[in-house]
Scaffold this motif. Structure first.
Motif, mmCIF file in Angstrom:
data_model
loop_
_atom_site.group_PDB
_atom_site.id
_atom_site.type_symbol
_atom_site.label_atom_id
_atom_site.label_comp_id
_atom_site.label_asym_id
_atom_site.label_seq_id
_atom_site.Cartn_x
_atom_site.Cartn_y
_atom_site.Cartn_z
ATOM 1 N N LYS A 31 0.861 -1.170 0.000
ATOM 2 C CA LYS A 31 0.000 0.000 0.000
ATOM 3 C C LYS A 31 0.902 1.226 0.000
ATOM 4 O O LYS A 31 1.840 1.300 0.791
ATOM 5 C CB LYS A 31 -0.921 -0.003 1.235
ATOM 6 N N LYS A 32 0.633 2.168 -0.849
ATOM 7 C CA LYS A 32 1.528 3.292 -1.094
ATOM 8 C C LYS A 32 1.865 4.050 0.189
ATOM 9 O O LYS A 32 0.988 4.352 1.006
ATOM 10 C CB LYS A 32 0.888 4.257 -2.105
ATOM 11 N N VAL A 33 3.173 4.359 0.357
ATOM 12 C CA VAL A 33 3.642 5.190 1.458
ATOM 13 C C VAL A 33 4.443 6.348 0.872
ATOM 14 O O VAL A 33 4.781 6.355 -0.311
ATOM 15 C CB VAL A 33 4.512 4.392 2.450
ATOM 16 N N ARG A 34 4.778 7.321 1.718
ATOM 17 C CA ARG A 34 5.595 8.448 1.277
ATOM 18 C C ARG A 34 7.016 8.288 1.812
ATOM 19 O O ARG A 34 7.223 7.889 2.947
ATOM 20 C CB ARG A 34 5.023 9.769 1.784
ATOM 21 N N GLY A 35 7.958 8.682 0.976
ATOM 22 C CA GLY A 35 9.353 8.638 1.396
ATOM 23 C C GLY A 35 10.232 8.060 0.315
ATOM 24 O O GLY A 35 9.754 7.447 -0.651
ATOM 25 N N VAL A 36 11.531 8.266 0.458
ATOM 26 C CA VAL A 36 12.495 7.694 -0.476
ATOM 27 C C VAL A 36 12.361 6.179 -0.464
ATOM 28 O O VAL A 36 12.314 5.557 0.601
ATOM 29 C CB VAL A 36 13.934 8.097 -0.081
ATOM 30 N N GLY A 37 12.270 5.577 -1.632
ATOM 31 C CA GLY A 37 12.181 4.126 -1.700
ATOM 32 C C GLY A 37 13.508 3.472 -1.368
ATOM 33 O O GLY A 37 14.563 3.910 -1.826
ATOM 34 N N TRP A 38 13.455 2.439 -0.545
ATOM 35 C CA TRP A 38 14.649 1.675 -0.187
ATOM 36 C C TRP A 38 14.355 0.192 -0.355
ATOM 37 O O TRP A 38 13.275 -0.274 -0.004
ATOM 38 C CB TRP A 38 15.059 1.928 1.269
ATOM 39 N N GLY A 39 15.356 -0.527 -0.874
ATOM 40 C CA GLY A 39 15.280 -1.974 -0.915
ATOM 41 C C GLY A 39 15.671 -2.554 0.428
ATOM 42 O O GLY A 39 15.302 -2.028 1.485
ATOM 43 N N ILE A 40 16.480 -3.608 0.402
ATOM 44 C CA ILE A 40 16.864 -4.282 1.650
ATOM 45 C C ILE A 40 18.290 -3.933 2.083
ATOM 46 O O ILE A 40 18.807 -4.526 3.022
ATOM 47 C CB ILE A 40 16.744 -5.815 1.508
ATOM 48 N N ALA A 41 18.907 -2.935 1.408
ATOM 49 C CA ALA A 41 20.326 -2.680 1.665
ATOM 50 C C ALA A 41 20.611 -1.279 2.199
ATOM 51 O O ALA A 41 21.724 -0.769 2.046
ATOM 52 C CB ALA A 41 21.136 -2.930 0.396
#
Length: 398
Positions: A111-121
């Motif tokens: 579900k859409k959130v706000r903020g810089v997208g980050w993977g697992i690293a």
């Protein structure tokens, strides 16, 4: 929050970065290493350490640099970098720094959130050297808790944060953490045995291990001892976690009622193999696990059937004994040599899952929907990777 344009901010003097980074936002620069690269070594090479910036990187002259210490202290200080290096004991710790937004992209896919997208690293581990914040505050004759000294407030020199109307980045930690000898809060001037690089806070930064990376302020300008937590946007209007009934239409009434994030949650992720890989047996699963508050990661469980059954992974990390704080991640591996469900098939799709447990018996929740929040922080649900395993024996018969 989302980054806004600011015509008075220039990114023309940014430092060199590893071209192999996955860039999540260009200006300000936010990037993480490839996940397979992340787990190659216990100590992350400096050039591979993830980068989280909120403004242009300042270019600071270490010779003229001065740290200010003020607020609820009897002896306000102005210290040069030389003063900090020569007047206070040098301490070295290994510690992981993790962005509170680590794994945000997965939460946003639900579900859409706000903020810089980050993977697992968006976490890494380094050897940090500097002086204890506790030692400097004692030298400044810090007031007691009963005299109102409750928070250590930090301000950086990275002017131009668009979220806070061009102010520099700011944050704070509790004085309980700051003054705890076993809390290991450092004012660090070295990273992996070398002076801090610009992207990581040269000439001086906070290292507050065991809590979210947002509190480890870089390019440190000032430490103010206060009865109140930082008034920075990033303390008061960011890095807080709400239940899923709070959205951007009603959040304003909850900001001041909700505590600022401090300690990290238990976390783990599979870095190798990558999602949607196609593999032959045998192969090895590799990843990381970490926890907050100095709690030791006691085990990592691996499932090959989506979480129906589990086995123990092999852990690779520090062993300090039961009475010490653990600030660094552990790396884990699990080798698969056979897969019963592959028998008599040319291939089998499987879901790999990991979950970690720490010394307080904290473990990861199963589903992202149970921890979804509008800022996409502290996503520590089970991590899964879908792969396809090919049957080598059938291939050999063809």
């Amino acid at each position: 929050m989302q980054h806004n344009n600011n015509q008075n901010v220039s990114f023309a003097n940014e430092p060199y970065r590893d071209p192999d980074f996955t860039i999540n936002f260009k200006a300000p620069f936010n990037a993480e290493p490839r996940q397979d690269v992340l787990v190659q070594q216990f100590i992350t090479p400096t050039e591979k350490f993830y980068v989280r910036n909120h403004a242009p990187v300042p270019d600071i002259n270490g010779e003229s640099y001065a740290l200010k210490v003020d607020g609820l202290v009897g002896n306000p200080l102005i210290l040069s970098l030389s003063d900090i290096k020569n007047k206070f004991e040098k301490v070295t710790i290994n510690a992981s720094i993790q962005c509170a937004g680590n794994r945000r992209t997965m939460m946003s896919e639900y579900k859409k959130v706000r903020g810089v997208g980050w993977g697992i690293a968006s976490l890494s581990t380094a050897s940090w050297s500097g002086c204890r914040l506790k030692d400097i505050l004692e030298y400044a004759k810090v007031f007691t808790k009963t005299e109102g000294a409750l928070h250590a407030v930090f301000w950086g020199l990275d002017f131009g944060c668009p979220e806070d109307n061009g102010k520099p980045y700011g944050s704070s930690i509790t004085m309980e953490k700051a003054m705890d000898l076993d809390g290991d809060v450092l004012l660090a001037y070295e990273m992996n045995g070398e002076p801090l690089p610009r992207d990581h806070g040269y000439p001086l930064r906070v290292i507050a291990p065991g809590i979210i990376g947002a509190r480890s302020v870089k390019w440190l300008d000032k430490v103010t001892v206060s009865s109140q937590e930082s008034e920075s946007f990033f303390q008061r209007r960011d890095y807080k976690i709400f239940h899923n009934g709070v959205d951007w239409n009603n959040v304003e009434k909850y900001w001041d009622k909700t505590p600022s994030l401090q300690e990290l949650s238990i976390q783990s992720a599979i870095c190798i193999p990558a999602p949607n890989s196609t593999l032959y047996l045998p192969f090895t699963i590799t990843g990381y696990a970490t926890s907050g508050g100095g709690r030791k990661v006691e085990r990592v469980d691996i499932s090959l059937d989506g979480g129906e059954t589990w086995d123990y992974a092999e852990l690779m990390g520090e062993d300090k004994g039961v009475c010490n704080k653990y600030w660094s991640w552990v790396l884990f591996k699990y080798t698969i040599t056979q897969l019963p469900q592959l028998q008599n098939k040319d291939h089998q799709k499987i879901r790999l899952v990991c979950r970690a447990w720490d010394s307080a018996s904290n473990t990861q929740p199963k589903d992202v929907k149970d921890i979804w929040n509008l800022r996409g922080v502290m996503n520590n649900c089970w991590h899964f990777v879908d792969i396809t395993v090919l049957n080598q024996s059938i291939k050999n018969k063809l």
